[in-house]
Scaffold this active site. Sequence first.
Site, PDB file in Angstrom:
ATOM      1  N   THR A  75     -11.683 -12.237  -5.796  1.00  0.00           N
ATOM      2  CA  THR A  75     -13.035 -12.234  -5.242  1.00  0.00           C
ATOM      3  C   THR A  75     -13.307 -13.573  -4.575  1.00  0.00           C
ATOM      4  O   THR A  75     -12.665 -14.576  -4.902  1.00  0.00           O
ATOM      5  CB  THR A  75     -14.095 -11.973  -6.340  1.00  0.00           C
ATOM      6  OG1 THR A  75     -15.394 -11.921  -5.747  1.00  0.00           O
ATOM      7  CG2 THR A  75     -14.094 -13.040  -7.423  1.00  0.00           C
ATOM      8  N   HIS A  76     -14.258 -13.547  -3.623  1.00  0.00           N
ATOM      9  CA  HIS A  76     -14.725 -14.809  -3.021  1.00  0.00           C
ATOM     10  C   HIS A  76     -16.107 -15.135  -3.524  1.00  0.00           C
ATOM     11  O   HIS A  76     -16.702 -16.126  -3.123  1.00  0.00           O
ATOM     12  CB  HIS A  76     -14.760 -14.668  -1.495  1.00  0.00           C
ATOM     13  CG  HIS A  76     -13.535 -14.047  -0.947  1.00  0.00           C
ATOM     14  ND1 HIS A  76     -13.446 -12.710  -0.619  1.00  0.00           N
ATOM     15  CD2 HIS A  76     -12.311 -14.576  -0.725  1.00  0.00           C
ATOM     16  CE1 HIS A  76     -12.229 -12.436  -0.216  1.00  0.00           C
ATOM     17  NE2 HIS A  76     -11.523 -13.538  -0.275  1.00  0.00           N
ATOM     18  N   GLY A 104     -13.659  -3.687  -4.179  1.00  0.00           N
ATOM     19  CA  GLY A 104     -13.359  -2.417  -3.505  1.00  0.00           C
ATOM     20  C   GLY A 104     -13.845  -2.471  -2.071  1.00  0.00           C
ATOM     21  O   GLY A 104     -14.956  -2.942  -1.809  1.00  0.00           O
ATOM     22  N   ARG A 119      -5.063  -6.764 -10.737  1.00  0.00           N
ATOM     23  CA  ARG A 119      -5.897  -7.469  -9.769  1.00  0.00           C
ATOM     24  C   ARG A 119      -7.274  -6.781  -9.705  1.00  0.00           C
ATOM     25  O   ARG A 119      -7.381  -5.626  -9.288  1.00  0.00           O
ATOM     26  CB  ARG A 119      -5.266  -7.403  -8.378  1.00  0.00           C
ATOM     27  CG  ARG A 119      -6.185  -7.987  -7.297  1.00  0.00           C
ATOM     28  CD  ARG A 119      -5.808  -7.515  -5.907  1.00  0.00           C
ATOM     29  NE  ARG A 119      -4.514  -8.008  -5.517  1.00  0.00           N
ATOM     30  CZ  ARG A 119      -3.769  -7.417  -4.573  1.00  0.00           C
ATOM     31  NH1 ARG A 119      -4.181  -6.314  -3.971  1.00  0.00           N
ATOM     32  NH2 ARG A 119      -2.601  -7.933  -4.251  1.00  0.00           N
ATOM     33  N   LYS A 132       0.870  -1.184   0.000  1.00  0.00           N
ATOM     34  CA  LYS A 132       0.000   0.000   0.000  1.00  0.00           C
ATOM     35  C   LYS A 132       0.907   1.233   0.000  1.00  0.00           C
ATOM     36  O   LYS A 132       1.738   1.381   0.902  1.00  0.00           O
ATOM     37  CB  LYS A 132      -0.889   0.019   1.241  1.00  0.00           C
ATOM     38  CG  LYS A 132      -2.037  -0.944   1.169  1.00  0.00           C
ATOM     39  CD  LYS A 132      -2.971  -0.797   2.356  1.00  0.00           C
ATOM     40  CE  LYS A 132      -4.153  -1.738   2.222  1.00  0.00           C
ATOM     41  NZ  LYS A 132      -3.795  -3.147   2.012  1.00  0.00           N
ATOM     42  N   ASP A 182      -1.528  -2.371  -3.934  1.00  0.00           N
ATOM     43  CA  ASP A 182      -2.922  -2.358  -3.489  1.00  0.00           C
ATOM     44  C   ASP A 182      -3.531  -1.018  -3.881  1.00  0.00           C
ATOM     45  O   ASP A 182      -2.814  -0.029  -4.076  1.00  0.00           O
ATOM     46  CB  ASP A 182      -2.993  -2.480  -1.959  1.00  0.00           C
ATOM     47  CG  ASP A 182      -2.692  -3.895  -1.472  1.00  0.00           C
ATOM     48  OD1 ASP A 182      -2.680  -4.831  -2.282  1.00  0.00           O
ATOM     49  OD2 ASP A 182      -2.481  -4.045  -0.253  1.00  0.00           O
TER      50      ASP A 182
END
Length: 323
Positions: free
Chosen positions: A241-242, A203, A199, A115, A149
């Site tokens: 994503t999950h 969000g 990626r 980050k 990120d």
Amino acid sequence: MLRTVILAAARSSRVERLVETFPPSRAVVDRFVAGPVVADAVRVARELVDDGLAVTLDHLGEDDGGADPAASPPSRPGAPATTLAHAEAGRDAYLTLLDALDTGRLTPTAEVSVKLSALGQRVDDQLALEYARSICARAAEVGTTVTLDMENHAGTDATLEVLGRLRADFPTVGVAVQAYLRRSEADCRELAAAGVRVRLCKGAYAEPESVAYPTRLEVDRSYVRCLNLLMAGPGYPMVATHDPRLIAIAENRAKWFGRSPDQFEFQLLYGVRPDEQRRLAREGYTARVYVPYGTQWYAYLMRRLAERPANLAFFLRAVRSRK
Ligand code: FDA
């Protein structure tokens, strides 16, 4: 509504102190965070790699700042010394991590996620660029990659600018794009170029409607539009994503666009849907697990609680069981 309240709490130092000193927090933190020190990151990375997974490690140390980064003048002389020391410590943490991954022979299966706020971007974007460059150089030396990120929308342009500068010297540097931002489809169109690692995530920050889609349905639709662009282009999509529907759509699009499993990857967070992580690896895909570690876990944990009410229930159960 609940999400907005939790994300607001993520920026409150009073709530932070309360949660951090609260013993039951530990049980919840352990589900999502590898541990406080680099040895924990390496241990968890090794366990995951032994299970057939790839890894990206994040040293927790973002500067939430409580302020809009656009409102902070990007000049080092005016920057608070504590922020500069924090940024330097952030860079050093990554250099130490990369050495440890090299010693543990975990590269290139393990890479790092950075980050820019943890490297001082909110006070001095040149400094953040300089520090990110040292991290990329060390990553290249030990044979692995870096992904930037994406934080709140006020830093999107600056992050993409840093990406462009870093890629000139380190072409494998990747970046996260957030499907909830209205601008992201256009960004994906630009980023869907040869060799670019992108990626795609939904969000995780509290954003105003002026810049972000307010409903889940709109975010999911935007995700699919961005996914189509990335899968159709010559770059390297990283599907973060999950969401079972979006994972299925990504599998379908990969077939549709004739992508073999080494031409894209899935990414999921440590502690979230571990069975799905292993299923994807068994299917022959690269399934990369995002593993955070470090002592500054508060903002990260709050974002995970905001994503899923069941996680909040898990937290409250941990609190109740201590009574
Ligand atoms: P969604 O939140 O709709 O969840 C779909 C399903 O997944 C849920 O129904 C549940 O089953 C499961 N699930 C999701 N989140 C869960 C959780 N926390 N705990 C338990 N189950 C959960 N964001 C950002 O702004 N900048 C960034 O750089 C990144 N980087 C990043 C890297 C990686 C590898 C991932 C996976 C995610 C990010 N994110 C991020 C976070 C991302 O934007 C998003 O907030 C979360 O991934 C949750 O969104 P889903 O796509 O999983 O869908």
